[in-house]
Every structure is written in structure tokens, then in C-alpha cells.
Design a protein around this motif. Sequence first.
Motif, PDB file in Angstrom:
ATOM      1  N   TYR A  59       0.808  -1.223   0.000  1.00 53.11           N
ATOM      2  CA  TYR A  59       0.000   0.000   0.000  1.00 53.11           C
ATOM      3  C   TYR A  59       0.838   1.268   0.000  1.00 53.11           C
ATOM      4  O   TYR A  59       0.414   2.297  -0.549  1.00 53.11           O
ATOM      5  N   MET A  85      -9.434  -3.431  -2.340  1.00 51.40           N
ATOM      6  CA  MET A  85      -8.018  -3.063  -2.297  1.00 51.40           C
ATOM      7  C   MET A  85      -7.825  -1.594  -2.664  1.00 51.40           C
ATOM      8  O   MET A  85      -7.010  -0.886  -2.055  1.00 51.40           O
ATOM      9  N   LYS A  88      -8.392   0.530   0.276  1.00 47.74           N
ATOM     10  CA  LYS A  88      -7.246   0.563   1.192  1.00 47.74           C
ATOM     11  C   LYS A  88      -6.181   1.532   0.662  1.00 47.74           C
ATOM     12  O   LYS A  88      -5.564   2.274   1.436  1.00 47.74           O
ATOM     13  N   ASN A  92      -5.024   4.903   2.699  1.00 47.58           N
ATOM     14  CA  ASN A  92      -3.612   5.182   2.949  1.00 47.58           C
ATOM     15  C   ASN A  92      -3.200   6.513   2.345  1.00 47.58           C
ATOM     16  O   ASN A  92      -2.480   7.299   2.972  1.00 47.58           O
ATOM     17  N   ILE A 109     -14.848  -1.809   2.360  1.00 49.24           N
ATOM     18  CA  ILE A 109     -13.596  -2.204   3.016  1.00 49.24           C
ATOM     19  C   ILE A 109     -13.390  -1.261   4.197  1.00 49.24           C
ATOM     20  O   ILE A 109     -13.852  -0.107   4.157  1.00 49.24           O
ATOM     21  N   PRO A 111     -10.538   0.006   7.592  1.00 48.91           N
ATOM     22  CA  PRO A 111      -9.108   0.175   7.864  1.00 48.91           C
ATOM     23  C   PRO A 111      -8.469  -0.985   8.622  1.00 48.91           C
ATOM     24  O   PRO A 111      -7.254  -1.021   8.798  1.00 48.91           O
ATOM     25  N   ALA A 187      -3.747  -4.048   7.819  1.00 48.06           N
ATOM     26  CA  ALA A 187      -4.485  -2.911   8.365  1.00 48.06           C
ATOM     27  C   ALA A 187      -3.807  -1.599   8.004  1.00 48.06           C
ATOM     28  O   ALA A 187      -2.625  -1.555   7.652  1.00 48.06           O
ATOM     29  N   LEU A 188      -4.582  -0.533   8.081  1.00 46.29           N
ATOM     30  CA  LEU A 188      -4.031   0.807   7.971  1.00 46.29           C
ATOM     31  C   LEU A 188      -3.172   1.040   9.204  1.00 46.29           C
ATOM     32  O   LEU A 188      -3.679   1.082  10.328  1.00 46.29           O
TER      33      LEU A 188
END
Length: 254
Positions: A59, A85, A88, A92, A109, A111, A187-188
Motif C-alpha cells: 500500500y 483493495m 485501502k 492510505n 472495506i 481500515p 491494516a491501515l
Amino acid sequence: MSLYFREVGSGQPVIILHGLFGSSDNWLTIARQLATDYRLVLPDQRNHGRSFKSETFDYQSMSRDLLDFIEENSIDHPVIIGHSMGGKVAMNFAVNYPSMLSKLVVVDIGPKAYPVHHQQILSGLNHLDLTRIKSRKEADDLLSDYVEEAGVRQFLLKNLDRDEDGAFTWKLNLPVITREIENVGEALSVEKTFSKPALFVKGERSEYIVDDDSQRITQIFPDNRIVSVSRAGHWVHAENPSEFLSVIKAFLME
């Protein structure tokens, strides 16, 4: 390296980021429905579609790709929409470069971290011997041993292409995606926030966003709203496009 992209419409810029195994082509129908009022820009992300292939697939890299893409194409404060995706990547990007976008839309989705759950699909794709397959029908028949749903197989096999000799080849970078698949579920991780408006759109039949996720979403995206689209699973925009478009248009007009 630059990302391949498609573009329709004019007006306020809106970037749409596809999900895993997808491409810009998956979102053209939705983009055309918005193109009367907005400029829709649809990039293929690295290792997907017609964009470049790379040994790096995470990411951080994809967010940097998006930053470079926006700067290279002089896209001024776009709304960024990302699915799965792509969502995400969008999250980010938003927390790392908040001044570069005006609003955020994340489609089905959250985080949080997700367990890897694409092993069966990857097994099926990797077991297709493209040197022997003569038709898409043959590829579909073989893939059906691994992926039961015809619609999912159709989506996946959009990644088949022909080389200059007429042989089948993959558009996506299957070896790298297979190797780095755990990165897709991570995860974020950054402890930053995005204070501009953020819309989270979930499918009513999907379990990617559940009630317990709202607290973590609000910690990172304090100006958020979570909307459920009826009669839809993870592919919200394809399963109930009219309601999805209604939700998106309302948010864009605010």
C-alpha cells in the motif's frame, strides 16, 4: 513509471481505484453515469491491467503511485473513490497526503486487517496453463474447478490477454500478487487522521464492514458516514448500481 488510465467526462475530478484482480475497465459503466457532471479518471493500479509490473506490491507503493499520478496529470483536489483493495489504497493516500484530495469514498472495506481469503482464486489462476489453453471457454471450464460462481470467473478472466503471437497471457502480475497477497489484507498502520468528508459504502450482504468497525473508522476519519446499499454484496457497484450511484451523487453534491 506512469499508470495507464481511462478518462471520461469533464468537471470536478473524481478518481476511481479498482480492487484486487480488477482494472479500470470494471468501473467504466459507473464512470459514464457520472460523466455528465464530473471528470472521471480511472487508473489501472500497478501489477494490474495495462499498468506497469513491479516486484513491489504494497500500500505504501500504491499510495505513492497515486500521488505521482495526480501530480503528473495535474489533477486538482480530486474526490477519490476506492473499492476493496482500491479502498485501502485510497485510505492510505488520504491519511498520508490529505491536502491532495477533497473528499474520500471507500467502498466495502475498512481500515482493519483482513485474513487472506483469495487462496482458492489464486490456486485456480495459477493452475491455468496458458501455453495449452486455446479459448476463453476452455479457461472458464478449467477455472470452474476452483471458482464456482460464473460471474466471479468472468471477472477474473477479463485479465486474460493475447500476445503478438496470439497466445494467452495475463495482464496482471500473477506471480507477484500470489507472493505478496498477505499485503492486501493488512491494516491501515499509520497513526494519522483524515479530517475531510469520508463516505464508507458497504453492501448490505457483505461482511467487510460490520457495526464494530465504526469506532476505528471514526478514529481515523472523524468526518465519516457509513451507508449500506441494499441487495448488494462486496461488489456493491455491480450488484445494485442504481442505489450505489444515488448514494455517490448525493455525497459528491454536498
